[in-house]
Design a protein around this motif. Structure first.
Motif, PDB file in Angstrom:
ATOM      1  N   PHE A 200     -23.313  -7.661  27.367  1.00  0.00           N
ATOM      2  CA  PHE A 200     -23.955  -6.812  28.726  1.00  0.00           C
ATOM      3  C   PHE A 200     -23.582  -7.522  29.876  1.00  0.00           C
ATOM      4  CE2 PHE A 200     -27.652  -9.092  27.080  1.00  0.00           C
ATOM      5  CZ  PHE A 200     -27.961 -10.219  28.098  1.00  0.00           C
ATOM      6  N   PRO A 201     -22.916  -6.984  30.838  1.00  0.00           N
ATOM      7  CA  PRO A 201     -22.633  -7.634  31.955  1.00  0.00           C
ATOM      8  C   PRO A 201     -23.647  -8.299  32.887  1.00  0.00           C
ATOM      9  CG  PRO A 201     -22.333  -5.094  32.366  1.00  0.00           C
ATOM     10  CD  PRO A 201     -22.825  -5.569  31.114  1.00  0.00           C
ATOM     11  N   VAL A 202     -23.489  -9.492  33.383  1.00  0.00           N
ATOM     12  CA  VAL A 202     -24.592 -10.162  34.255  1.00  0.00           C
ATOM     13  C   VAL A 202     -24.014 -10.427  35.771  1.00  0.00           C
ATOM     14  CG1 VAL A 202     -26.012 -10.987  32.502  1.00  0.00           C
ATOM     15  CG2 VAL A 202     -24.255 -12.374  33.446  1.00  0.00           C
ATOM     16  N   GLY A 203     -22.796  -9.725  36.151  1.00  0.00           N
ATOM     17  CA  GLY A 203     -22.218  -9.921  37.265  1.00  0.00           C
ATOM     18  C   GLY A 203     -21.312 -11.130  37.523  1.00  0.00           C
ATOM     19  N   GLY A 204     -20.504 -11.236  38.357  1.00  0.00           N
ATOM     20  CA  GLY A 204     -19.688 -12.352  38.527  1.00  0.00           C
ATOM     21  C   GLY A 204     -18.521 -12.296  37.405  1.00  0.00           C
ATOM     22  N   GLY A 205     -18.339 -11.420  36.707  1.00  0.00           N
ATOM     23  CA  GLY A 205     -17.350 -11.347  35.686  1.00  0.00           C
ATOM     24  C   GLY A 205     -17.908 -12.328  34.283  1.00  0.00           C
ATOM     25  N   THR A 206     -19.011 -12.382  34.510  1.00  0.00           N
ATOM     26  CA  THR A 206     -19.806 -12.913  33.159  1.00  0.00           C
ATOM     27  C   THR A 206     -20.488 -12.045  32.474  1.00  0.00           C
ATOM     28  OG1 THR A 206     -19.660 -15.020  34.345  1.00  0.00           O
ATOM     29  CG2 THR A 206     -21.050 -15.063  32.406  1.00  0.00           C
ATOM     30  N   THR A 207     -20.693 -12.127  31.008  1.00  0.00           N
ATOM     31  CA  THR A 207     -21.651 -11.391  30.344  1.00  0.00           C
ATOM     32  C   THR A 207     -22.387 -12.380  29.480  1.00  0.00           C
ATOM     33  OG1 THR A 207     -19.972 -11.577  28.247  1.00  0.00           O
ATOM     34  CG2 THR A 207     -19.610  -9.602  29.883  1.00  0.00           C
ATOM     35  N   GLY A 208     -23.404 -11.499  28.815  1.00  0.00           N
ATOM     36  CA  GLY A 208     -24.526 -12.035  27.867  1.00  0.00           C
ATOM     37  C   GLY A 208     -24.671 -11.410  26.698  1.00  0.00           C
TER      38      GLY A 208
END
Lengths: 74, 223
Positions: free
Chosen positions: B58-66
């Motif tokens: 899932f995207p967490v913003g800033g081009g990063t996922t979790g």
């Protein structure tokens, strides 16, 4: 599917930390037979495969355990 | 949070194995003594379900996922020892079959996600003592992710120090960055776990009372 397409191309927290610090992944010591796939359909297939492997291993582990337990009690 | 090969100092890799393996062996022996036939399908499906959930980013913003780790979910459904066993099976398969996480770093990955995360969840669940189940599941999930990420960040920092910069990442940067990203990822983990636990509490509350590794499970207490 849209959710996958939106997020799958980005790295996770550790990958992002590595990227921000100019650290790249080393060559893997173990070459795994599969990966998670490059697109939605191959990832779906790998998900199903992984689901089955985990289920079989987990069931096998507990069944072995149970048979050992039964041997001890007999 | 799966550590790849070649990132950590060999001493840190060894330390990961040395700490994780005895704890896992203890958890396996505890589960071995208490597991019964009726829990086999549930444990297997839960493990397989967590494996699949870990694949969904899932995207967490800033081009990063979790992605979900699932340790807290497993603790709430199987107890801390059951969770350690389930997470161990998942991480070993991810590494050996799918190349997710390096084989030399498997000890550290087991330590972070199969030992630290379940115990961190267990501490919060025990402190809550069965009250406010949904809020507890959220807090335990968040804390588990942040603590596991802290352990990973510490390993990065120690590797950097021990190897004079050949491995790892400088702790001054690694620790705040890892904690920052995982504080956000932990919210996603918390929301997913809270959703699953709240749903199960409504439709199948008996599923929240299975506690492997305990001689006499208490139905009203979560851990």
């Amino acid at each position: 599917m849209g959710f996958y397409a939106f997020s799958a191309m980005y790295g996770d927290g550790l990958e992002r930390t590595m990227e921000d610090n100019g650290v790249s992944e080393g060559e893997p010591v173990w070459e795994a037979p599969f990966d998670y796939g490059e697109n939605y359909s191959s990832s779906l297939l790998m998900g199903i495969l992984g689901f089955l492997i985990v289920m079989v291993v987990m069931t096998g582990y507990i069944l072995v355990l149970r048979s050992r337990k039964n041997k001890k009690t007999n | 949070m799966h550590i790849p090969d070649g990132l950590m100092d060999p001493m840190i890799l060894f330390a990961g194995w040395a700490i994780a393996l005895p704890v896992i062996a203890f958890a396996v022996s505890k589960v071995n003594r208490t597991v019964d036939e009726s829990k086999v399908p549930f444990m297997a499906i839960l493990a397989a379900g967590i494996f699949v959930a870990q694949m969904l980013n899932f995207p967490v913003g800033g081009g990063t996922t979790g992605h979900l780790v699932g340790a807290t979910l497993a603790v709430m459904l199987l107890g801390v020892y059951g969770s350690i066993v389930v997470m161990t099976v998942i991480l070993v398969i991810q590494c050996l079959v799918f190349g997710d996480g390096g084989i030399t770093a498997l000890g550290l990955n087991l330590l972070n996600m199969a030992v630290v995360a379940p115990f961190a969840s267990a501490v919060i669940i025990r402190l809550a003592n069965g009250k406010a189940r949904s809020a507890t599941s959220f807090a335990a999930s968040w804390f588990a992710i942040v603590l596991a990420a802290s352990a990973c960040a510490m390993a990065l920092a120690l590797s950097f120090t021990l190897s004079n910069g050949a491995y790892g990442i400088n702790g001054i940067v690694a620790i705040p960055t890892m904690l920052g990203w995982h504080a956000v990822i932990g919210v996603g983990e918390g929301l997913i776990t809270m959703g699953v636990i709240s749903f199960l509490a409504k439709i199948a509350p008996e599923m929240l009372t299975m506690q492997l590794g305990k001689a006499e499970p208490k139905p009203e207490v979560m851990l």
